[in-house]
Structures are given as structure tokens and as C-alpha cells.
Design a protein around this motif. Structure first.
Motif, PDB file in Angstrom:
ATOM      1  N   LEU A   1     -12.295  -8.352  -2.915  1.00 21.21           N
ATOM      2  CA  LEU A   1     -10.906  -8.784  -2.996  1.00 21.21           C
ATOM      3  C   LEU A   1      -9.948  -7.608  -2.847  1.00 21.21           C
ATOM      4  O   LEU A   1      -8.898  -7.726  -2.207  1.00 21.21           O
ATOM      5  CB  LEU A   1     -10.655  -9.545  -4.300  1.00 21.21           C
ATOM      6  N   GLU A   2     -10.312  -6.448  -3.419  1.00 20.19           N
ATOM      7  CA  GLU A   2      -9.486  -5.244  -3.253  1.00 20.19           C
ATOM      8  C   GLU A   2      -9.441  -4.827  -1.790  1.00 20.19           C
ATOM      9  O   GLU A   2      -8.398  -4.426  -1.288  1.00 20.19           O
ATOM     10  CB  GLU A   2     -10.056  -4.092  -4.078  1.00 20.19           C
ATOM     11  N   LEU A   3     -10.564  -4.947  -1.102  1.00 23.03           N
ATOM     12  CA  LEU A   3     -10.638  -4.613   0.317  1.00 23.03           C
ATOM     13  C   LEU A   3      -9.723  -5.528   1.134  1.00 23.03           C
ATOM     14  O   LEU A   3      -9.049  -5.063   2.049  1.00 23.03           O
ATOM     15  CB  LEU A   3     -12.093  -4.712   0.794  1.00 23.03           C
ATOM     16  N   VAL A   4      -9.705  -6.804   0.796  1.00 20.82           N
ATOM     17  CA  VAL A   4      -8.834  -7.762   1.481  1.00 20.82           C
ATOM     18  C   VAL A   4      -7.374  -7.381   1.281  1.00 20.82           C
ATOM     19  O   VAL A   4      -6.572  -7.396   2.217  1.00 20.82           O
ATOM     20  CB  VAL A   4      -9.083  -9.210   0.978  1.00 20.82           C
ATOM     21  N   ASN A   5      -7.013  -7.009   0.051  1.00 19.56           N
ATOM     22  CA  ASN A   5      -5.638  -6.613  -0.233  1.00 19.56           C
ATOM     23  C   ASN A   5      -5.248  -5.361   0.551  1.00 19.56           C
ATOM     24  O   ASN A   5      -4.124  -5.255   1.036  1.00 19.56           O
ATOM     25  CB  ASN A   5      -5.441  -6.369  -1.740  1.00 19.56           C
ATOM     26  N   LYS A   6      -6.174  -4.408   0.697  1.00 24.59           N
ATOM     27  CA  LYS A   6      -5.898  -3.192   1.474  1.00 24.59           C
ATOM     28  C   LYS A   6      -5.706  -3.517   2.951  1.00 24.59           C
ATOM     29  O   LYS A   6      -4.869  -2.926   3.621  1.00 24.59           O
ATOM     30  CB  LYS A   6      -7.042  -2.185   1.321  1.00 24.59           C
ATOM     31  N   GLU A   7      -6.516  -4.451   3.467  1.00 29.93           N
ATOM     32  CA  GLU A   7      -6.439  -4.826   4.879  1.00 29.93           C
ATOM     33  C   GLU A   7      -5.098  -5.482   5.218  1.00 29.93           C
ATOM     34  O   GLU A   7      -4.560  -5.291   6.291  1.00 29.93           O
ATOM     35  CB  GLU A   7      -7.576  -5.799   5.242  1.00 29.93           C
ATOM     36  N   LYS A   8      -4.560  -6.269   4.278  1.00 29.55           N
ATOM     37  CA  LYS A   8      -3.300  -6.974   4.527  1.00 29.55           C
ATOM     38  C   LYS A   8      -2.105  -6.044   4.490  1.00 29.55           C
ATOM     39  O   LYS A   8      -1.083  -6.343   5.093  1.00 29.55           O
ATOM     40  CB  LYS A   8      -3.117  -8.100   3.508  1.00 29.55           C
ATOM     41  N   ASN A   9      -2.197  -4.927   3.793  1.00 31.63           N
ATOM     42  CA  ASN A   9      -1.070  -3.991   3.695  1.00 31.63           C
ATOM     43  C   ASN A   9      -1.026  -3.014   4.837  1.00 31.63           C
ATOM     44  O   ASN A   9      -1.809  -2.801   5.610  1.00 31.63           O
ATOM     45  CB  ASN A   9      -1.114  -3.212   2.370  1.00 31.63           C
TER      46      ASN A   9
END
Length: 91
Positions: free
Chosen positions: A83-91
Motif C-alpha cells: 500500500l505504501e508503494l501504491v501511494n508513492k507511485e501515485k505521487n
């Protein structure tokens, strides 16, 4: 001659969709039984691909898809890392 490069496709274990390998994240189980994220896609061991999407990750956690596919227990911290990786990808 065909000048376009072939795009490697992989199947998401949660949704069953075929997607380009770069759109997925690989989760790998080593011979020692250790489960980890494999962003390079080159670690040795049993691998499973998952779409980098919050809903897909939560679906995989709910249905215990990774544990079934990798034949081992999956720690909840792995899902938090995803989930942290997903948040990084969106930013």
C-alpha cells in the motif's frame, strides 16, 4: 523487419488480468520461506504478480490470494508495504 519490441505480459494473481510486467509488482518466496517484494523482478524463488492498485491489494488480502499462491503465511506488514508503494507511485 518488426521494429517494435515485445512487451512481457504477466497475470495478476488477484484479478486474473494479463498486464504488462512493468504495471505489476512481484512478490517472491525464497527457498528459506521468506516472503518479500521484488521490484526488479529478478530475485530467485516462487513469484506472484499483483497489480499496483489499492483495491486489488485489499482484495488479495481479503481472499488470502498470496498465501494460497505462494504456499506460505503472509505477514500483514507485506500488504502495508504494498500500500505504501501504491501511494508513492501515485505521487
Amino acid at each position: 523487419m518488426n521494429s517494435r519490441k515485445k512487451i512481457p505480459m504477466r497475470k495478476c494473481v488477484a484479478t486474473g488480468e494479463m498486464k504488462p510486467k512493468k504495471d505489476l509488482i512481484r512478490i517472491v518466496r525464497s527457498k528459506e520461506g521468506e516472503v518479500s517484494l521484488d521490484p526488479t523482478g529478478k530475485k530467485s524463488g516462487r513469484g506472484a504478480y499483483l497489480t499496483l492498485d489499492r483495491d486489488v491489494i485489499e482484495l488479495a488480502k481479503k481472499k488470502n490470494v498470496l498465501a494460497n499462491h505462494l504456499s506460505t503465511q503472509i505477514d500483514s506488514s507485506l500488504y502495508e508495504q504494498l500500500l505504501e508503494l501504491v501511494n508513492k507511485e501515485k505521487n
